[in-house]
Write an enzyme that holds these catalytic residues in place. Structure first.
Site, PDB file in Angstrom:
ATOM      1  N   GLY A  27       0.794  -1.218   0.000  1.00 39.43           N
ATOM      2  CA  GLY A  27       0.000   0.000   0.000  1.00 39.43           C
ATOM      3  C   GLY A  27       0.827   1.267   0.000  1.00 39.43           C
ATOM      4  N   ASN A  82      -7.822   4.346   8.624  1.00 42.60           N
ATOM      5  CA  ASN A  82      -7.191   3.173   9.227  1.00 42.60           C
ATOM      6  C   ASN A  82      -7.245   3.180  10.744  1.00 42.60           C
ATOM      7  OD1 ASN A  82      -5.340   5.417   8.579  1.00 42.60           O
ATOM      8  ND2 ASN A  82      -3.844   4.243   9.745  1.00 42.60           N
ATOM      9  N   GLN A 132      -7.376   0.020   3.713  1.00 41.99           N
ATOM     10  CA  GLN A 132      -8.229  -0.535   4.763  1.00 41.99           C
ATOM     11  C   GLN A 132      -9.609  -0.944   4.247  1.00 41.99           C
ATOM     12  OE1 GLN A 132      -7.558  -1.356   7.852  1.00 41.99           O
ATOM     13  NE2 GLN A 132      -5.507  -0.500   8.005  1.00 41.99           N
ATOM     14  N   SER A 191      -3.669  -3.320  -0.585  1.00 45.12           N
ATOM     15  CA  SER A 191      -2.596  -4.146  -0.028  1.00 45.12           C
ATOM     16  C   SER A 191      -3.123  -5.524   0.340  1.00 45.12           C
ATOM     17  CB  SER A 191      -2.009  -3.462   1.211  1.00 45.12           C
ATOM     18  OG  SER A 191      -0.942  -4.217   1.746  1.00 45.12           O
ATOM     19  N   GLY A 192      -2.271  -6.553   0.220  1.00 46.27           N
ATOM     20  CA  GLY A 192      -2.686  -7.918   0.468  1.00 46.27           C
ATOM     21  C   GLY A 192      -2.857  -8.282   1.923  1.00 46.27           C
ATOM     22  N   HIS A 193      -2.020  -7.731   2.789  1.00 44.39           N
ATOM     23  CA  HIS A 193      -2.006  -8.228   4.163  1.00 44.39           C
ATOM     24  C   HIS A 193      -3.131  -7.687   5.032  1.00 44.39           C
ATOM     25  CE1 HIS A 193      -0.091  -4.870   6.628  1.00 44.39           C
ATOM     26  NE2 HIS A 193       0.006  -4.417   5.405  1.00 44.39           N
ATOM     27  N   THR A 248      11.166  -8.080 -11.214  1.00 47.44           N
ATOM     28  CA  THR A 248      10.607  -9.413 -11.396  1.00 47.44           C
ATOM     29  C   THR A 248       9.351  -9.579 -10.551  1.00 47.44           C
ATOM     30  OG1 THR A 248      12.829 -10.289 -11.769  1.00 47.44           O
ATOM     31  CG2 THR A 248      11.107 -11.880 -11.211  1.00 47.44           C
ATOM     32  N   CYS A 262       2.026   1.877  11.805  1.00 44.93           N
ATOM     33  CA  CYS A 262       3.186   2.566  11.241  1.00 44.93           C
ATOM     34  C   CYS A 262       3.741   3.628  12.178  1.00 44.93           C
ATOM     35  CB  CYS A 262       2.803   3.206   9.899  1.00 44.93           C
ATOM     36  SG  CYS A 262       2.225   1.999   8.703  1.00 44.93           S
TER      37      CYS A 262
END
Length: 393
Positions: A72, A152, A180, A200-202, A238, A326
């Site tokens: 993110g 968030n 979020q 974001s994935g997490h 990659t 964060c």
């Protein structure tokens, strides 16, 4: 309770077993580089393309408008810095809000040092951007509006559709940090007139270190990472194939279960909020009471230091936070809580509890019971609370 109670899902989430299983083959079996031309690598490319399609479908976007990133924060940086560079000839004015994630705020502060001007919009006491203030902030040289989908820390959901319509009416790019919100509430980039979106994935039970950016076709945005032709020459490097597969699988599961999850988490959230406000004196809910993320509850408790509260919760096996992960090492009160008008001494006593579909009602009740004990204990040691009680008795 003997088991861990994890109530910090806004910081990160448990990776689902199904996500891990989906990722496994791309570490050891289907390990080809999807940019290579031989058929073995083609299997990895198919997996990347499938994840791109899943995310595009969730957003109502085209597959060629989805770009994979490292998360993110990278997506936020890319959207804002690259748009600023690409549209600088039109103007150097950007509009955001005072309650954005630091990935947006610090990027805007960096751009100010490069000669850009940034307007930081106020929010109301519930954390909502005021549309009239947004309209009033627009100038002929405004090139970008960046407003998060949902906060968030306090969970308030912003009026994205209305903001998008204002941006389009004035020919201004609209970016939203949806880290979020993605997978937790419905988002549609066309309905909401969104030009760029970060995710974001997490935050959705996927792996860490993988994210994506939606960039509307026709938006003149430059490459952010140089060095290769990946992601249609806009983001070199990659491909993180296992991460991309994990993000796609997590997004697929989030989409399939969204309606039931929203209903379940909302019922838990509302029970939690009601118990805290009714049973713990001098507590307040931060953010909008109902127009908030289904899994978010954020409180302030007077005469309490948030850090002490978190330590005592941890000793009882409860994982929580006082705000954004964060900034968890900072002693300063949350910029979000200050922006909604709370004084420093109250903002210091904040607690964010964020749930998941794995959370149970038993865990919520146990947490509230322990929280009542902890707050009573901390207040019993507070001279400020003692003076307050004496004055009001």
């Amino acid at each position: 309770m003997s088991k861990l109670i994890y109530l910090d899902n806004a910081a990160t989430t448990q990776v689902y077993p199904e996500v891990v299983e989906a990722m496994k083959p791309y570490f050891t079996e289907v390990y080809g580089n999807p940019s290579s031309i031989y058929s073995f690598a083609g299997e990895a490319k198919k997996a990347v393309d499938h994840s791109r399609q899943v995310i595009a479908d969730m957003l109502g976007a085209k597959t060629e408008e989805i770009y994979f990133t490292g998360g993110g924060s990278e997506s936020d940086n890319w959207a804002i810095k690259a748009a600023a560079e690409a549209y600088a000839s039109k103007g150097k004015h950007i509009i955001t809000s005072k309650i954005e994630h630091h990935a947006v705020l610090h990027t805007c502060e960096w751009l100010e040092k490069q000669g850009f001007e940034v307007t930081y919009l106020n929010v109301d006491e519930e954390g909502t951007v005021q549309l009239e203030e947004l309209r009033a902030a627009i100038r002929p040289d405004t090139i970008l509006i960046s407003i998060m989908a949902a906060n968030n820390e306090i969970g308030t959901i912003q009026p994205l559709k209305e903001i998008g319509e204002i941006a389009k009416e004035h020919g201004i790019l609209f970016h939203t940090d949806a880290v979020q919100a993605f997978g937790h509430i419905a988002l549609n980039v066309d309905d909401m007139k969104i030009d760029m979106l970060s995710l974001s994935g997490h935050k959705i039970n996927g792996p860490k270190g993988i994210g994506a950016m939606y960039i509307r076709k026709g938006v003149k945005i430059r490459s952010f990472i140089h060095g290769g032709a990946q992601e249609r020459q806009r983001r070199a490097g990659t491909h993180n194939v296992p991460g991309i597969v994990g993000l796609g699988k997590a997004a697929e599961m989030a989409a399939a279960g969204m309606e039931n999850r929203i209903s379940y988490e909302t019922s838990l959230r509302d029970h939690l909020i009601s118990r805290v406000l009714e049973e713990i004196p001098y507590s307040r809910l931060n953010g909008h009471r109902t127009n908030r993320l289904p899994n978010n509850a954020n409180f302030c408790f007077r005469f309490i230091e948030g850090e002490s509260m978190l330590i005592l919760l941890d000793q009882n096996g409860i994982c929580a936070s006082s705000g954004s992960a964060c900034t968890s090492g900072s002693l300063d009160p949350s910029h979000v809580l200050l922006a909604i008008g709370l004084p420093h001494e109250i903002a210091h006593g904040s607690l964010r509890l964020t749930l998941s579909e794995q959370t149970t009602m038993e865990e919520i009740d146990f947490t509230v019971d322990k929280l009542k004990e902890i707050i009573a204990r901390l207040r019993s040691m507070s001279p400020l609370y003692e003076d307050f009680v004496k004055k009001n008795s």
